[in-house]
Enzyme design. Structure first.
Site, PDB file in Angstrom:
ATOM      1  N   CYS A  70       5.612  63.956  20.043  1.00 14.99           N
ATOM      2  CA  CYS A  70       6.696  63.043  19.688  1.00 14.99           C
ATOM      3  C   CYS A  70       6.067  61.765  19.153  1.00 14.99           C
ATOM      4  O   CYS A  70       5.255  61.139  19.849  1.00 14.99           O
ATOM      5  CB  CYS A  70       7.558  62.743  20.911  1.00 14.99           C
ATOM      6  N   CYS A 177       8.047  62.502  11.811  1.00 12.02           N
ATOM      7  CA  CYS A 177       8.768  62.831  13.046  1.00 12.02           C
ATOM      8  C   CYS A 177       8.559  64.319  13.278  1.00 12.02           C
ATOM      9  O   CYS A 177       8.676  65.121  12.345  1.00 12.02           O
ATOM     10  CB  CYS A 177      10.254  62.501  12.909  1.00 12.02           C
TER      11      CYS A 177
END
Length: 261
Positions: A70, A177
């Protein structure tokens, strides 16, 4: 061998699939907390607290390494996670692949969440690693959420909006991302211009998977016998892969191995 991965939601699937490609015999622990996502708009303190909870749940399964799959958690919580878990548990963060994307020297676009776009963190990476390449930061509002829930209409709208902000002459796109890697080929299609060389996409999944193996002194063995071990934790509780995960090749691949065994 057991490798744990953590994220707010299913963005960890790309890195999990990359680990399985390098070491099909590795057991996996996938720890997330989709009820609290997205983490991007939260304060750094809130992100850190939630990341710690997700990481601790994974650590209870005694993995050999933990991948923080992440970008947001890596920015805000990586130092705290390492302070608590290392050296007993190596912790590997995720950094946008700006340096390899800029290596060819051509124009580069960085697709990222709106809060990451223009942030001191991303600007610092551009300053340190982009060299002389022209870089355009492209905010992608709603894309991570749409990917998380396999919302086809939302994905299409978010992709179109981000593509409209991407210069037509880009040679490389950084996927800033981890959720974006699940729709990488769709991103390539919306940014590719007729008659221009193929746009190269740069994700982080392969790099973090390889780094996890290096940290534990393991070599890639892609021909190893596939393992059956797949533990899924949602909010710290044992569960199954979310239904939305099966909308993506990476999720279906993980589920298929577990079912076959």
């Amino acid at each position: 061998m057991k490798i744990a991965l953590m994220d707010s939601g299913i963005g960890l699937l790309a890195a999990a699939a990359a680990v399985r490609r390098l070491r099909p015999d590795a057991d996996l622990v996938l720890s997330s907390d989709p009820a609290s996502m997205p983490w991007g708009p939260r304060t750094p303190e809130d992100v850190t607290a939630r990341a710690l909870a997700v990481a601790r749940a994974a650590a209870d399964h005694r993995p050999d390494a933990l991948i923080v799959a992440c970008n947001t958690a890596s920015v805000h919580a990586l130092a705290t996670l390492r302070a608590e878990l290392e050296p007993a548990l190596p912790v590997i963060g995720t950094v946008p692949a700006i340096k390899p994307a800029a290596a060819a020297g051509g124009p580069v676009a960085i697709w990222a969440t709106p809060l990451t776009t223009g942030s001191p963190y991303q600007r610092g990476l551009i300053r340190d690693f982009a060299g002389s390449a022209a870089v355009t930061e492209v905010p992608c509002p709603g894309l991570a959420d749409a990917v998380e829930y396999a919302d086809e209409v939302g994905i299409e709208k978010a992709l179109a909006a981000a593509a409209a902000l991407t210069p037509p002459d880009v040679q490389a796109v950084v996927l800033g991302c981890t959720h974006y890697e699940l729709v990488a080929e769709r991103i390539r299609r919306v940014v590719q211009q007729p008659g221009r060389p193929p746009v190269v996409l740069h994700g982080s999944a392969g790099a973090v998977a390889a780094q996890a193996l290096r940290r534990i002194g393991a070599e890639p063995a892609p021909s190893a016998e596939p393992a059956a071990g797949l533990a899924v934790l949602l909010g710290g509780h044992p569960s199954e892969l979310p239904e939305a995960a099966l909308a993506y090749r990476e999720g279906r691949g993980l589920a298929a191995v577990s079912t076959a065994r």
